[in-house]
Design an enzyme around this catalytic site. Structure first.
Site, PDB file in Angstrom:
ATOM      1  N   PHE A  16      50.958  44.204  35.339  1.00 19.55           N
ATOM      2  CA  PHE A  16      49.555  44.007  35.688  1.00 19.55           C
ATOM      3  C   PHE A  16      49.259  42.544  36.003  1.00 19.55           C
ATOM      4  O   PHE A  16      49.573  41.646  35.213  1.00 19.55           O
ATOM      5  CB  PHE A  16      48.644  44.427  34.527  1.00 19.55           C
ATOM      6  CG  PHE A  16      48.408  45.901  34.420  1.00 19.55           C
ATOM      7  CD1 PHE A  16      47.375  46.507  35.120  1.00 19.55           C
ATOM      8  CD2 PHE A  16      49.227  46.689  33.621  1.00 19.55           C
ATOM      9  CE1 PHE A  16      47.150  47.875  35.014  1.00 19.55           C
ATOM     10  CE2 PHE A  16      49.008  48.055  33.499  1.00 19.55           C
ATOM     11  CZ  PHE A  16      47.965  48.645  34.207  1.00 19.55           C
ATOM     12  N   ASP A  17      48.650  42.312  37.143  1.00 16.24           N
ATOM     13  CA  ASP A  17      48.004  41.037  37.408  1.00 16.24           C
ATOM     14  C   ASP A  17      46.784  40.933  36.495  1.00 16.24           C
ATOM     15  O   ASP A  17      46.301  41.948  35.967  1.00 16.24           O
ATOM     16  CB  ASP A  17      47.590  40.992  38.883  1.00 16.24           C
ATOM     17  CG  ASP A  17      46.800  39.750  39.237  1.00 16.24           C
ATOM     18  OD1 ASP A  17      47.263  38.641  38.896  1.00 16.24           O
ATOM     19  OD2 ASP A  17      45.731  39.883  39.852  1.00 16.24           O
ATOM     20  N   ILE A  18      46.244  39.736  36.314  1.00 13.20           N
ATOM     21  CA  ILE A  18      45.060  39.566  35.467  1.00 13.20           C
ATOM     22  C   ILE A  18      43.791  39.408  36.292  1.00 13.20           C
ATOM     23  O   ILE A  18      42.872  40.220  36.209  1.00 13.20           O
ATOM     24  CB  ILE A  18      45.223  38.352  34.525  1.00 13.20           C
ATOM     25  CG1 ILE A  18      46.344  38.590  33.513  1.00 13.20           C
ATOM     26  CG2 ILE A  18      43.915  38.075  33.793  1.00 13.20           C
ATOM     27  CD1 ILE A  18      46.564  37.430  32.569  1.00 13.20           C
TER      28      ILE A  18
END
Length: 237
Positions: A16-18
């Site tokens: 996951f990107d933030i």
């Protein structure tokens, strides 16, 4: 494929990107910039906010293309912006450090982010990881204060790794540090075509482009999937 309670799972590792994927960077940036401009004594109008955001995004794109270093970006972005727009020398104000501190206080969640993570955590066949280009100080604090840090096995931050998304070396590092890593069973989830999706393409990893604003893809990056709601990930995995 893994089978859990009769359901076949395509993917067992979710990266996951933030920013603008799990956490609302636009909201967090806004509060940080407002405080920073107040400190400098300049009113942050909507036009000025947009001007800075466009300028800042252009620097991050240069970083992704290896045209500048992270150190150059962080050391000069506010100095150059205030010099070019206000003829103000703010070198001695350490504005970037102050901005990072302000940004660290922002932890607004994207819609359905917490709900999705809660659902995914219930499946022991899936492991959740973070893959971000953000500043470690800010990203760790924001994840913790948003109360989603504990969902993730590992937090991969480009500054700590020494290479940024979309470079394949970023993903090679992840592969080396995740047991039983299988690129074909890994999914990169993020909002950035040039960082998350292109990075997944470079590493031969399937990708999910989180595109709630229904932007047009005018880049060379090709997402495997496109969604406008994070809960749609349930149907993909």
């Amino acid at each position: 494929m893994e089978e859990k309670e009769g359901i076949f799972m395509q993917y067992d590792t979710l990266l996951f990107d933030i920013d603008n994927t799990l956490l609302d960077f636009e909201a967090d940036e806004s509060q940080a910039l407002k405080r920073l401009f107040d400190f400098v004594g300049i009113e942050l109008t909507a036009d000025l906010h947009q001007k800075y955001s466009t300028y800042n995004q252009s620097l991050w794109r240069k970083l992704e293309r290896n045209e500048i270093t992270r150190e150059e970006l962080l050391a000069t972005r506010f100095n150059v912006f205030f010099k070019e727009n206000f003829n103000r020398d703010v070198t001695d104000l350490n504005l970037n450090d102050r901005y990072i501190n302000y940004l660290s206080d922002g932890h607004d969640l994207m819609p359905h982010a917490a709900e999705l993570l809660q659902l995914l955590e219930q499946n022991p066949a899936i492991r959740l990881e973070v893959a971000t280009n953000g500043v470690p100080q800010a990203q760790y604090k924001r994840l913790k204060e948003a109360k989603i840090m504990n969902y993730f096995d590992q937090i991969f931050v480009s500054q700590e790794i020494g290479v940024n998304k979309p470079n394949i070396e970023f993903y090679n590092y992840i592969e080396e540090h995740l047991e039983n890593f299988n690129a074909h069973r890994t999914l990169m989830i993020g909002d950035s075509l040039t960082s998350d999706i292109q990075g997944g393409n470079n590493a031969n990893i399937d990708t999910v482009w989180f595109n709630p604003q229904h932007l047009e893809n005018s880049s060379s990056a090709q997402p495997t999937y496109e969604i406008d709601d994070l809960l749609q990930i349930k149907k993909i995995i």
